[in-house]
Structures are given as structure tokens and as C-alpha cells.
Design a protein around this motif. Structure first.
Motif, PDB file in Angstrom:
ATOM      1  N   MET A   1       0.698  -1.152   0.397  1.00 16.53           N
ATOM      2  CA  MET A   1      -0.560  -0.202  -0.081  1.00 16.53           C
ATOM      3  C   MET A   1       1.121   1.212  -0.295  1.00 16.53           C
ATOM      4  N   TYR A   2       1.529   1.272   0.690  1.00 15.05           N
ATOM      5  CA  TYR A   2       2.912   2.278   1.411  1.00 15.05           C
ATOM      6  C   TYR A   2       3.834   2.526  -0.579  1.00 15.05           C
ATOM      7  N   GLN A   3       3.683   2.017  -1.459  1.00 12.26           N
ATOM      8  CA  GLN A   3       5.023   1.440  -2.553  1.00 12.26           C
ATOM      9  C   GLN A   3       3.501   2.390  -3.704  1.00 12.26           C
ATOM     10  N   LYS A   4       2.112   1.755  -3.315  1.00  9.21           N
ATOM     11  CA  LYS A   4       1.589   2.150  -4.511  1.00  9.21           C
ATOM     12  C   LYS A   4       1.292   3.400  -4.252  1.00  9.21           C
ATOM     13  N   TYR A   5       1.342   3.915  -2.943  1.00  6.15           N
ATOM     14  CA  TYR A   5       1.300   5.442  -2.834  1.00  6.15           C
ATOM     15  C   TYR A   5       2.444   6.879  -3.279  1.00  6.15           C
ATOM     16  N   LEU A   6       3.554   6.005  -3.186  1.00  9.11           N
ATOM     17  CA  LEU A   6       4.692   6.312  -3.798  1.00  9.11           C
ATOM     18  C   LEU A   6       4.452   6.738  -5.254  1.00  9.11           C
ATOM     19  N   GLU A   7       4.060   5.873  -5.493  1.00  4.28           N
ATOM     20  CA  GLU A   7       3.809   5.439  -7.053  1.00  4.28           C
ATOM     21  C   GLU A   7       2.706   6.167  -7.842  1.00  4.28           C
ATOM     22  N   LYS A   8       1.875   6.930  -7.004  1.00  6.18           N
ATOM     23  CA  LYS A   8       0.826   8.004  -8.029  1.00  6.18           C
ATOM     24  C   LYS A   8       1.244   9.095  -6.807  1.00  6.18           C
ATOM     25  N   LYS A   9       2.091   9.330  -5.872  1.00 11.07           N
ATOM     26  CA  LYS A   9       2.606  11.009  -5.427  1.00 11.07           C
ATOM     27  C   LYS A   9       3.409  11.026  -6.973  1.00 11.07           C
ATOM     28  N   VAL A  10       4.307  10.303  -7.122  1.00 15.42           N
ATOM     29  CA  VAL A  10       5.306  10.917  -7.753  1.00 15.42           C
ATOM     30  C   VAL A  10       4.861  11.224  -9.333  1.00 15.42           C
ATOM     31  N   GLU A  11       4.279  10.462  -9.308  1.00 19.41           N
ATOM     32  CA  GLU A  11       2.942  10.498 -10.910  1.00 19.41           C
ATOM     33  C   GLU A  11       2.290  12.065 -10.522  1.00 19.41           C
ATOM     34  N   MET A  12       1.866  11.786  -9.780  1.00 16.69           N
ATOM     35  CA  MET A  12       1.169  13.499  -9.808  1.00 16.69           C
ATOM     36  C   MET A  12       1.865  14.841  -9.427  1.00 16.69           C
ATOM     37  N   VAL A  13       3.064  14.566  -8.649  1.00 13.46           N
ATOM     38  CA  VAL A  13       3.812  15.927  -8.392  1.00 13.46           C
ATOM     39  C   VAL A  13       4.494  16.043  -9.687  1.00 13.46           C
ATOM     40  N   GLY A  14       5.837  14.794  -9.526  1.00 16.00           N
ATOM     41  CA  GLY A  14       6.089  14.968 -11.111  1.00 16.00           C
ATOM     42  C   GLY A  14       7.615  14.811 -10.612  1.00 16.00           C
TER      43      GLY A  14
END
Length: 164
Positions: free
Chosen positions: A151-164
Motif C-alpha cells: 500500500m505504501y509503495q502504491k501511494y509513493l508511485e501515485k504521488k510521484v506521478e501526480m507531483v512530477g
């Protein structure tokens, strides 16, 4: 029965009529006994009407059509011989009876979080809110560290995708 009808001798149980009211008949019975108690009582006392209250799907499962009366209204679903889960859900109104309440909470939170992770229009604030809710439930209920790490890994991936 024996005191009131001694003249019936060995036929007392089979010939004495009556009404018996039992509240929470299932309360002290193992589920296997809950399934057969009504059949046993009515075979031993065929002229007695039993009126029993219960919250047990095992008890309901053993009843024949027409033997169940709900205080919540008319029963339109079939219950005789149905699965415990079907009875709990359709007759008794238990949401998703296969899971405990805590597992259902985690499932709902994980589903909302994964939907947000896959959505194109989710805000970072909403994503963080859903992650915090899932983290709280995971910490409280989960005994699976791999699940928490995923769950934490998925969150980090989405955060990087969103923030850039």
C-alpha cells in the motif's frame, strides 16, 4: 404435562396439546444443535406449538417455509435450506456476512484507496486522506506487513506521478 394429564400414561408427550414460548432458543446451543432443535422438539411434542425468538441464521436455516415470522415485516426471500451467508444477508440484513466488521472496514478503505490511485481526477489531498484512513486501519487490524508495504509503495508511485 405429566401432572395435568396422568391418564394419558405413555402417550403424554404425543397427545398433550400446548403452546411453549422460548426467548433466544439458540443462545446456549452449539450451531449443530441450533439446526435440529425445532425438529427434535416438534417430533417429541407433536401437539405443541413452539413460538421461539432467535438471532441465529442456523436456527432459521432449519425451519420449513412458513415457520418463520419476522418482526421487521413480510419475508419475501426463501430461507429454508439456504446458506448461512444468504440468510444472514437477505433475511437478517447483515452486510457481507462472510467478513468480520474490521475486515470489511479494511476492504472498503482499500477499495476506495485503489480507486483513487487509478483515477485521473483525484487530488493529492484526497489521496493523502484515503491513505491515512487505510494506514490507520492497517495499523489497527492488519497482521500482514507485506500488505502495508504494498500500500505504501502504491501511494509513493501515485504521488510521484501526480507531483512530477
Amino acid at each position: 404435562m405429566c401432572i395435568l394429564n396422568p391418564y394419558l400414561k405413555e402417550n403424554i408427550l404425543s397427545k398433550t396439546p400446548g403452546v411453549v414460548v422460548i426467548d433466544e432458543l439458540d443462545l446456549s446451543l452449539h450451531p449443530s444443535w441450533q439446526r435440529r432443535i425445532i425438529r427434535t422438539l416438534t417430533s417429541i411434542f407433536p401437539k405443541v406449538q413452539f413460538i421461539c425468538a432467535s438471532h441465529s441464521p442456523f436456527f432459521i436455516q432449519a425451519l420449513e417455509d412458513g415457520q418463520l415470522i419476522s418482526l421487521d415485516g413480510e419475508i419475501e426471500e426463501e430461507y429454508s435450506g439456504q446458506s448461512i451467508e444468504d440468510i444472514a444477508e437477505t433475511i437478517m440484513g447483515v452486510r457481507n456476512p462472510k467478513y468480520s466488521e474490521k475486515k470489511q472496514k479494511m476492504y472498503d478503505a482499500a477499495k476506495a484507496y485503489f480507486e483513487a490511485l487509478n483515477a485521473d481526477d483525484v487530488s493529492l489531498e484526497r489521496l493523502m486522506e484515503l491513505k491515512e484512513e487505510l494506514d490507520f486501519l492497517t495499523a489497527e487490524y492488519s497482521d500482514n506487513p507485506a500488505y502495508s508495504a504494498l500500500m505504501y509503495q502504491k501511494y509513493l508511485e501515485k504521488k510521484v506521478e501526480m507531483v512530477g
